[in-house]
Write an enzyme that holds these catalytic residues in place. Structure first.
Site, PDB file in Angstrom:
ATOM      1  N   ARG A  94       0.831  -1.216   0.000  1.00 58.76           N
ATOM      2  CA  ARG A  94       0.000   0.000   0.000  1.00 58.76           C
ATOM      3  C   ARG A  94       0.863   1.262   0.000  1.00 58.76           C
ATOM      4  O   ARG A  94       0.441   2.308  -0.511  1.00 58.76           O
ATOM      5  CB  ARG A  94      -0.954   0.002   1.199  1.00 58.76           C
ATOM      6  CG  ARG A  94      -0.258   0.022   2.555  1.00 58.76           C
ATOM      7  CD  ARG A  94      -1.237  -0.090   3.711  1.00 58.76           C
ATOM      8  NE  ARG A  94      -0.536  -0.281   4.966  1.00 58.76           N
ATOM      9  CZ  ARG A  94      -0.689   0.491   6.039  1.00 58.76           C
ATOM     10  NH1 ARG A  94      -1.523   1.508   6.011  1.00 58.76           N
ATOM     11  NH2 ARG A  94      -0.017   0.245   7.145  1.00 58.76           N
TER      12      ARG A  94
ATOM     13  N   GLU B  19     -18.687   4.388   0.687  1.00 56.11           N
ATOM     14  CA  GLU B  19     -17.999   3.758  -0.435  1.00 56.11           C
ATOM     15  C   GLU B  19     -18.882   3.617  -1.675  1.00 56.11           C
ATOM     16  O   GLU B  19     -18.408   3.766  -2.810  1.00 56.11           O
ATOM     17  CB  GLU B  19     -17.464   2.381  -0.019  1.00 56.11           C
ATOM     18  CG  GLU B  19     -16.342   2.428   0.996  1.00 56.11           C
ATOM     19  CD  GLU B  19     -16.827   2.559   2.434  1.00 56.11           C
ATOM     20  OE1 GLU B  19     -15.988   2.614   3.346  1.00 56.11           O
ATOM     21  OE2 GLU B  19     -18.062   2.613   2.631  1.00 56.11           O
TER      22      GLU B  19
ATOM     23  N   PHE C 191     -14.545  -3.103   1.885  1.00 55.98           N
ATOM     24  CA  PHE C 191     -15.569  -2.121   1.559  1.00 55.98           C
ATOM     25  C   PHE C 191     -15.585  -1.779   0.074  1.00 55.98           C
ATOM     26  O   PHE C 191     -16.640  -1.554  -0.508  1.00 55.98           O
ATOM     27  CB  PHE C 191     -15.355  -0.870   2.399  1.00 55.98           C
ATOM     28  CG  PHE C 191     -15.178  -1.171   3.858  1.00 55.98           C
ATOM     29  CD1 PHE C 191     -16.056  -2.011   4.514  1.00 55.98           C
ATOM     30  CD2 PHE C 191     -14.105  -0.650   4.574  1.00 55.98           C
ATOM     31  CE1 PHE C 191     -15.893  -2.325   5.850  1.00 55.98           C
ATOM     32  CE2 PHE C 191     -13.933  -0.955   5.910  1.00 55.98           C
ATOM     33  CZ  PHE C 191     -14.824  -1.792   6.557  1.00 55.98           C
TER      34      PHE C 191
ATOM     35  N   HIS D  68      -5.488  -3.242   2.551  1.00 61.57           N
ATOM     36  CA  HIS D  68      -5.850  -4.016   3.742  1.00 61.57           C
ATOM     37  C   HIS D  68      -6.615  -5.286   3.374  1.00 61.57           C
ATOM     38  O   HIS D  68      -7.627  -5.634   3.999  1.00 61.57           O
ATOM     39  CB  HIS D  68      -6.651  -3.168   4.718  1.00 61.57           C
ATOM     40  CG  HIS D  68      -5.872  -2.049   5.316  1.00 61.57           C
ATOM     41  ND1 HIS D  68      -5.378  -1.005   4.561  1.00 61.57           N
ATOM     42  CD2 HIS D  68      -5.497  -1.795   6.601  1.00 61.57           C
ATOM     43  CE1 HIS D  68      -4.731  -0.158   5.344  1.00 61.57           C
ATOM     44  NE2 HIS D  68      -4.781  -0.623   6.583  1.00 61.57           N
TER      45      HIS D  68
ATOM     46  N   ASP E 299      -7.814  -6.031  13.208  1.00 56.43           N
ATOM     47  CA  ASP E 299      -9.132  -5.523  12.815  1.00 56.43           C
ATOM     48  C   ASP E 299     -10.174  -6.637  12.727  1.00 56.43           C
ATOM     49  O   ASP E 299     -11.373  -6.362  12.740  1.00 56.43           O
ATOM     50  CB  ASP E 299      -9.054  -4.787  11.479  1.00 56.43           C
ATOM     51  CG  ASP E 299      -8.380  -3.432  11.610  1.00 56.43           C
ATOM     52  OD1 ASP E 299      -8.197  -2.975  12.755  1.00 56.43           O
ATOM     53  OD2 ASP E 299      -8.023  -2.844  10.573  1.00 56.43           O
TER      54      ASP E 299
ATOM     55  N   ARG F 266      -1.794  -4.521   4.058  1.00 54.22           N
ATOM     56  CA  ARG F 266      -1.425  -3.672   5.194  1.00 54.22           C
ATOM     57  C   ARG F 266      -0.040  -4.044   5.735  1.00 54.22           C
ATOM     58  O   ARG F 266       0.742  -3.174   6.110  1.00 54.22           O
ATOM     59  CB  ARG F 266      -2.451  -3.834   6.314  1.00 54.22           C
ATOM     60  CG  ARG F 266      -2.094  -3.094   7.602  1.00 54.22           C
ATOM     61  CD  ARG F 266      -3.011  -3.486   8.727  1.00 54.22           C
ATOM     62  NE  ARG F 266      -2.716  -2.764   9.962  1.00 54.22           N
ATOM     63  CZ  ARG F 266      -3.272  -3.023  11.139  1.00 54.22           C
ATOM     64  NH1 ARG F 266      -4.160  -3.988  11.234  1.00 54.22           N
ATOM     65  NH2 ARG F 266      -2.953  -2.330  12.205  1.00 54.22           N
TER      66      ARG F 266
END
Length: 316
Positions: free
Chosen positions: A10, A58, A83, A109, A117, A167
C-alpha cells in the site's frame, strides 16, 4: 535480488500516485475517509485540488468515480478491500463495470494480514467477487517494487481495474529493473517436479518453500501470478505439461480466487493434479498479522506440504 527489506504494498500505491501525478494531470483520486491507511494521503498532500474525500460512503464514492470517468478523466478510488469490493459491489458492477469506465480501484488491507481488525475487515473474498465482473482486470502485486510498476501499468489499461494491496510490510523480492506486464506470469525458479503458482505476499513464501523443497531433493518451479484476470494461460499450461502437478498459494479464499482461476485453465486444457492453498471457507478473526498467517497455514512450510501432496497425486 534486492537487499531484503520489508515494505507494505500500500505504501508503493501511495508513492506511485504522487509520481504519476507529477507527470499527468488527467486523473483524480478519491478516498473513503481512510487516506492515512490507504496511503492516498500522500497524493492529497501533493495535489489537494485533485483529491476528494468522499467520507465513509464507499457506494457513493464509486458512483462519483463513475460520473467523473464518464467525462474522460481516469479515477483512482481507494478504501479497504472489504468495503471497496463488498459494500460497494453493486456500484462497481453496474456503474463502473457495465459501462466499462476507466476507474482503478486501489483496495488496501486485503486478506488475513489485516490482523487485529478482525473478521469484518479481513477480506478474503474480494478477488472472487471482482472476477465475476466482465472485463475487470485484477492485479495482486507481490511486493513494493511490483506494486509500483503495477500502478503505472494499470493507468494505461482501458476499462476498470481492481488492484489489491496489503497492510502488512512484506519483503521486497524484486529489483527496480524487474519487468511487470499485465496478464503475464513470471517464472522465478525453474524445476520439473511440481509447480507452485503464487500471488501477493504468498510469492515470498513460495520462494522460501523452493529452498526447503530443494534441500529435500524436490525441484519446484515457482511462478509469480500478479495478474489474476486476465490470467496467463500459456505459463500455466507450460508448467502443467513440464511438471505434471500444480500448487496454488494465495492469501484469499480457496473459493473463487487464484486457485479457482488456475484450476479452470487446467481442467479445460490439460488436466493434472492441482492442490490449492489459501483460506479454507472460514472467516478470519482478530490477532497479530504474522501469527494469523501461521494459524491459517499461509506459510512456506504449508506450501511444502501441498507440493508433496500434488507430487503424490500425479503418481497415482
Amino acid at each position: 535480488m534486492s537487499e531484503v527489506k520489508n515494505i507494505a504494498t500500500r505504501v508503493a500505491y501511495g508513492e506511485t500516485l504522487v509520481k504519476l501525478g507529477e507527470k499527468r494531470d488527467d486523473f483524480l483520486v478519491l478516498d473513503a475517509d481512510l487516506a492515512a491507511a490507504t496511503q492516498t494521503g500522500m497524493f492529497k498532500k501533493a495535489f489537494p485540488e485533485r483529491f476528494y474525500d468522499c467520507g465513509i460512503a464507499e457506494q457513493n464514492m464509486m458512483g462519483i468515480a463513475a460520473g467523473i470517468a464518464s467525462t474522460g478523466k481516469k479515477v483512482f478510488v481507494s478504501s479497504f478491500a472489504m468495503f471497496a469490493s463488498g459494500r460497494a459491489y453493486e456500484q462497481v458492477r453496474n456503474s463502473i463495470g457495465y459501462p466499462h469506465l476507466n476507474v482503478i480501484i486501489g483496495a488496501t488491507h486485503a486478506g488475513i494480514s489485516v490482523g487485529e481488525d478482525g473478521a469484518t475487515h479481513q477480506c478474503c473474498e474480494d478477488i472472487a467477487l471482482m472476477r465475476t465482473i466482465p472485463e475487470m482486470t485484477i492485479i495482486n502485486p507481490a511486493d513494493y517494487v511490483e506494486a509500483k510498476k503495477a500502478v503505472y501499468a494499470a493507468f494505461d489499461i482501458d476499462g476498470p481495474v481492481y488492484m489489491r494491496f496489503g497492510r502488512l510490510a512484506v519483503p521486497v523480492i524484486f529489483d527496480e529493473d524487474y519487468k511487470f506486464e499485465v496478464g503475464k506470469g513470471v517464472k522465478l525458479r525453474d524445476g520439473n517436479d511440481v509447480t507452485v503458482i503464487a500471488t501477493g505476499l504468498m510469492v515470498n513464501e513460495a520462494l522460501q518453500a523452493y529452498d526447503i523443497l530443494k534441500e529435500q531433493g524436490i525441484n519446484a518451479r515457482i511462478i509469480n501470478m500478479a495478474t489474476i484476470k486476465p490470467i496467463d494461460k500459456d505459463i500455466i499450461l507450460e508448467a502443467a505439461k513440464q511438471t505434471g502437478a500444480i500448487v496454488t498459494a494465495e492469501e484469499h479464499s480457496v473459493i473463487g480466487g487464484l486457485g479457482s482461476a488456475v484450476s479452470e485453465v487446467i481442467c479445460e486444457n490439460y488436466p493434472v493434479p492441482v492442490v490449492k492453498l489459501g483460506v479454507y471457507d472460514v472467516f478470519g478473526h482478530s490477532g497479530p498479522a504474522v501469527k494469523l498467517l501461521d494459524e491459517f497455514g499461509l506459510r512456506a512450510v504449508n506450501i511444502v506440504e501441498k507440493a508433496k501432496q500434488a507430487i503424490a497425486l500425479k503418481k497415482q
